[in-house]
Structure formats: structure tokens, C-alpha cells
Scaffold this motif. Structure first.
Motif, PDB file in Angstrom:
ATOM      1  N   LYS A 102     -20.456  23.016  -8.966  1.00 46.10           N
ATOM      2  CA  LYS A 102     -19.367  22.736  -9.904  1.00 46.10           C
ATOM      3  C   LYS A 102     -19.721  23.409 -11.237  1.00 46.10           C
ATOM      4  CE  LYS A 102     -18.064  18.390  -7.674  1.00 46.10           C
ATOM      5  NZ  LYS A 102     -16.817  18.964  -7.091  1.00 46.10           N
ATOM      6  N   LEU A 107     -18.592  25.058 -15.066  1.00 41.76           N
ATOM      7  CA  LEU A 107     -17.714  25.170 -16.225  1.00 41.76           C
ATOM      8  C   LEU A 107     -17.945  26.558 -16.813  1.00 41.76           C
ATOM      9  CD1 LEU A 107     -15.709  23.325 -17.735  1.00 41.76           C
ATOM     10  CD2 LEU A 107     -17.555  22.752 -19.308  1.00 41.76           C
ATOM     11  N   LEU A 149     -14.486  24.147 -12.569  1.00 41.69           N
ATOM     12  CA  LEU A 149     -13.805  22.949 -13.047  1.00 41.69           C
ATOM     13  C   LEU A 149     -12.815  23.266 -14.161  1.00 41.69           C
ATOM     14  CD1 LEU A 149     -16.748  20.369 -13.169  1.00 41.69           C
ATOM     15  CD2 LEU A 149     -15.182  20.896 -11.289  1.00 41.69           C
ATOM     16  N   ALA A 150     -13.168  24.227 -15.004  1.00 39.42           N
ATOM     17  CA  ALA A 150     -12.270  24.654 -16.083  1.00 39.42           C
ATOM     18  C   ALA A 150     -12.794  25.950 -16.669  1.00 39.42           C
ATOM     19  CB  ALA A 150     -12.166  23.586 -17.172  1.00 39.42           C
ATOM     20  N   VAL A 193     -13.061  27.754 -20.304  1.00 37.41           N
ATOM     21  CA  VAL A 193     -12.977  27.524 -21.748  1.00 37.41           C
ATOM     22  C   VAL A 193     -12.895  28.887 -22.416  1.00 37.41           C
ATOM     23  CG1 VAL A 193     -14.018  26.385 -23.747  1.00 37.41           C
ATOM     24  CG2 VAL A 193     -14.432  25.495 -21.434  1.00 37.41           C
ATOM     25  N   LEU A 245     -15.367  18.298 -23.237  1.00 38.60           N
ATOM     26  CA  LEU A 245     -16.354  19.054 -22.466  1.00 38.60           C
ATOM     27  C   LEU A 245     -17.343  18.133 -21.768  1.00 38.60           C
ATOM     28  CD1 LEU A 245     -17.141  21.967 -24.934  1.00 38.60           C
ATOM     29  CD2 LEU A 245     -15.879  22.124 -22.787  1.00 38.60           C
ATOM     30  N   PHE A 263     -16.632  16.625 -18.224  1.00 39.35           N
ATOM     31  CA  PHE A 263     -16.675  17.377 -16.974  1.00 39.35           C
ATOM     32  C   PHE A 263     -18.004  17.150 -16.256  1.00 39.35           C
ATOM     33  CE2 PHE A 263     -13.383  19.751 -19.192  1.00 39.35           C
ATOM     34  CZ  PHE A 263     -12.477  19.994 -18.169  1.00 39.35           C
ATOM     35  N   ALA A 269     -20.022  18.765 -14.365  1.00 40.57           N
ATOM     36  CA  ALA A 269     -20.415  20.082 -13.884  1.00 40.57           C
ATOM     37  C   ALA A 269     -21.913  20.114 -13.573  1.00 40.57           C
ATOM     38  CB  ALA A 269     -20.084  21.146 -14.928  1.00 40.57           C
ATOM     39  N   ALA A 308     -23.054  25.208 -16.867  1.00 37.21           N
ATOM     40  CA  ALA A 308     -22.055  25.984 -17.608  1.00 37.21           C
ATOM     41  C   ALA A 308     -22.526  27.432 -17.646  1.00 37.21           C
ATOM     42  CB  ALA A 308     -21.878  25.441 -19.019  1.00 37.21           C
ATOM     43  N   TRP A 366     -24.935  19.178 -19.281  1.00 37.01           N
ATOM     44  CA  TRP A 366     -24.902  19.289 -17.830  1.00 37.01           C
ATOM     45  C   TRP A 366     -26.307  19.507 -17.274  1.00 37.01           C
ATOM     46  CZ3 TRP A 366     -21.785  22.403 -21.054  1.00 37.01           C
ATOM     47  CH2 TRP A 366     -20.532  21.842 -21.305  1.00 37.01           C
ATOM     48  N   CYS A 420     -26.866  25.441 -19.866  1.00 38.06           N
ATOM     49  CA  CYS A 420     -25.917  26.540 -20.089  1.00 38.06           C
ATOM     50  C   CYS A 420     -26.632  27.871 -19.869  1.00 38.06           C
ATOM     51  CB  CYS A 420     -25.355  26.492 -21.511  1.00 38.06           C
ATOM     52  SG  CYS A 420     -24.396  25.000 -21.887  1.00 38.06           S
TER      53      CYS A 420
END
Length: 314
Positions: A6, A8, A30-31, A33, A77, A80, A82, A85, A102, A106
Motif C-alpha cells: 500500500k 502513498l 492509496l492516493a 499527493v 495524510l 492513510f 500505507a 510513501a 508510515w 518516505c
């Protein structure tokens, strides 16, 4: 064993698309940005970023916070669930708080061979400096500017006629390849990150429009590199009789004369520099179509001795 990843994804320009597609093939996005929609071109038409357009086509949720540091954006944020990221040319600095939201942290797809060219414009600065090679790094993000440890890197040569536009595309694809090869192991913790070398740090500050004005008091090879480095933005330009000329393609020549002077030359449109000359092959006058250098010269009926620059012809 890791299930469906998952992810982001943070990204904005065309450079982001290949890494985004790699993430899409590896797991669930998931999204996306991305930066808010902005005016574009002479008509100032409001357009979404390339990553937003991609997300809408693939029915992926889109977030466009004006400022990523705002409380509302941070709360959204953090909601989520996730695994990780992935950031590829997002355009805003992520606050330190976000980096720990997460489990996998990142990961940044950075278009240089770190620690050389840390910052916002690594591709253009590498061409401008005359580097023979650059590359892409997968980096764990931390609070410093592109200072985090590296998971993987790939070296890419810079061609003699390379522009920032052409190099963007190649590095984007290379970033996608690194993600496909290494992201699952990064999330599972099977690929340790190595600290960046302490030596060789060079910064790549954001490009400014004013940097595009050509100063013929510099050597021709410097200006030729800048024209390629600043393609397509901010572009390089000079002036003639108050008219702004966008120089799209040029090569170096051996002509000599007063700085900024149009030379009598078999090459056609040749301008004297502090060292050597700049042979203009394609240009675009303001509010006119793109022209070859020789065609422009004939259309303007310019004689050798005309001087280009901020003051126009003298």
C-alpha cells in the motif's frame, strides 16, 4: 511475507509519471499527493499536474494541499494506512513529522548521484556544469535536504547534445526501474540503506527565470551548456533592439569579435563571446514562430557588427 503493498505517492511533473506507474504495478496506490492546479501558457488556462491527470484516469484519489505543513493536510495524510510513501519531484519539502507516519518511511527518487546535486534542480545543474554523467538514487528521506542514506543508485551518461528535457525522460525511466527492482525489499527491510559520502556535496538551487539571460561576456561553451540545461524552462534569451529572442538551439564556434557582436560567418547567425562564439541554430522571437538562425538573420536584414544583449543593437 509482504502482502499487497500500500503506497502513498507524492509527485507533480512529467518526471513523476514513470515512477508512479512502477508503484502502480507493484501494489495499491492509496492516493496521489500533488501540487494544486496552476495557470499554464499564454492563455493562463488552469491545468492539473501530469500526476493528477494520471490519477484521474486510473481512478486513484488525489490530494492537493496548498501547503503540506498545514494541520489539516497532516491529519489527512496520517490517516492513510500505507506501508510506505514514495516521493518523486513533488515540489514541496515534507515536514519531519510526515517522515514517520508510515512503517516504511518516505523514499525519494532523486535525479542525481548523491551527494552531488542535492536540491531542487539536479538535472539542469548537471548539464550546466558540464558533467559527463549523472544518475538516480533511491534515498530514505530525513530532515536534511537530500541528505538521507541510499538504498540504490544508477549511473546515466549525459550526451554531448543532451537537454534537460531529454535527460528528464531518461532519468524518470531509470527511477522507475530502480523502484521495480528494489521497493519490495525496502519495505520488507531486506535492503539496508548506506550513508551518503561526506565528500563531494554540491547543491542544486532552484532555477530562476532571470538566469536565462545570456551574458556574452562568458565563454561560448558555458552559454551553449546553459541553453541545453534550461530547456524547456526557464529558457535562454537575449535582446535585439528591444525584442526578446528565445534561443532554442545553438553550438559553439571559433569566431572572434567584440562581445555580443554579430559576426560575418559562413555559419550564419554567429555571436562573439568572451571566448569563442555562439552559433544560433533555432530561435523564437516574442510573439512569433520558431525560426532557423539563418532565416531570422535574412528576415531581419542584419549586417555584421550589430550587438545583441540587454541594450539591443548599438
Amino acid at each position: 511475507m509482504l502482502g499487497v503493498m500500500k503506497i502513498l505517492f507524492f509527485g507533480t511533473p512529467e518526471f513523476s509519471i514513470a515512477p508512479l506507474e512502477a508503484c502502480f504495478s507493484l501494489g495499491e496506490i492509496l492516493a496521489v499527493v500533488t501540487q494544486p492546479d496552476k495557470p499554464f501558457g499564454r492563455g493562463r488556462e488552469i491545468r492539473p499536474s501530469p500526476t493528477k491527470q494520471w490519477a484521474l484516469r486510473h481512478r486513484v484519489p488525489v490530494l492537493q494541499p496548498l501547503r503540506i505543513k498545514e494541520v489539516g493536510a497532516l491529519e489527512e495524510l496520517q490517516g492513510f494506512q500505507a506501508d510506505i510513501a514514495v516521493v518523486a519531484a513533488y515540489g514541496q519539502l515534507l515536514p519531519p513529522k510526515v517522515l514517520g507516519f508510515w512503517r516504511g518511511g518516505c523514499i525519494n527518487v532523486h535525479a542525481s548521484l548523491l551527494p552531488r546535486w542535492r536540491g531542487a534542480s539536479p538535472i539542469a545543474r548537471a548539464i550546466e556544469a558540464g558533467d559527463k554523467e549523472t544518475g538516480v538514487c533511491l534515498m530514505r528521506m530525513e530532515e536534511g535536504l537530500d541528505t538521507g542514506p541510499l538504498f540504490a543508485r544508477s549511473v546515466v551518461s549525459i550526451g554531448a547534445q543532451e537537454t534537460a528535457q531529454s535527460l528528464h525522460g531518461r532519468l524518470s525511466q531509470e527511477g522507475a526501474r530502480l523502484l521495480l527492482e528494489h521497493l519490495p525489499a525496502i519495505i520488507e527491510g531486506g535492503l539496508p540503506a548506506q550513508p551518503q559520502p561526506e565528500e563531494g556535496v554540491v547543491l542544486a538551487p532552484r532555477l530562476k527565470k532571470a538566469e536565462g539571460e545570456l551574458d556574452f561576456r562568458q565563454p561560448a561553451f558555458v552559454l551553449e551548456r546553459r541553453i541545453r540545461a534550461f530547456c524547456p524552462w526557464p529558457g535562454c534569451y537575449t535582446w535585439l533592439r528591444g525584442q526578446r529572442l528565445l534561443i532554442l538551439e545553438a553550438k559553439t564556434g571559433q569566431g572572434r569579435g567584440e562581445v555580443g557582436q554579430l559576426l560575418a560567418s559562413v555559419e550564419g547567425f554567429e555571436i562573439a563571446c568572451a571566448e569563442g562564439s555562439l552559433v544560433v541554430e533555432r530561435l523564437k522571437p516574442d510573439s512569433r514562430a520558431v525560426l532557423g538562425g539563418r532565416a531570422f538573420l535574412l528576415g531581419q536584414r542584419l549586417e555584421p557588427g550589430v550587438v545583441f544583449g540587454r541594450e539591443g543593437a548599438r
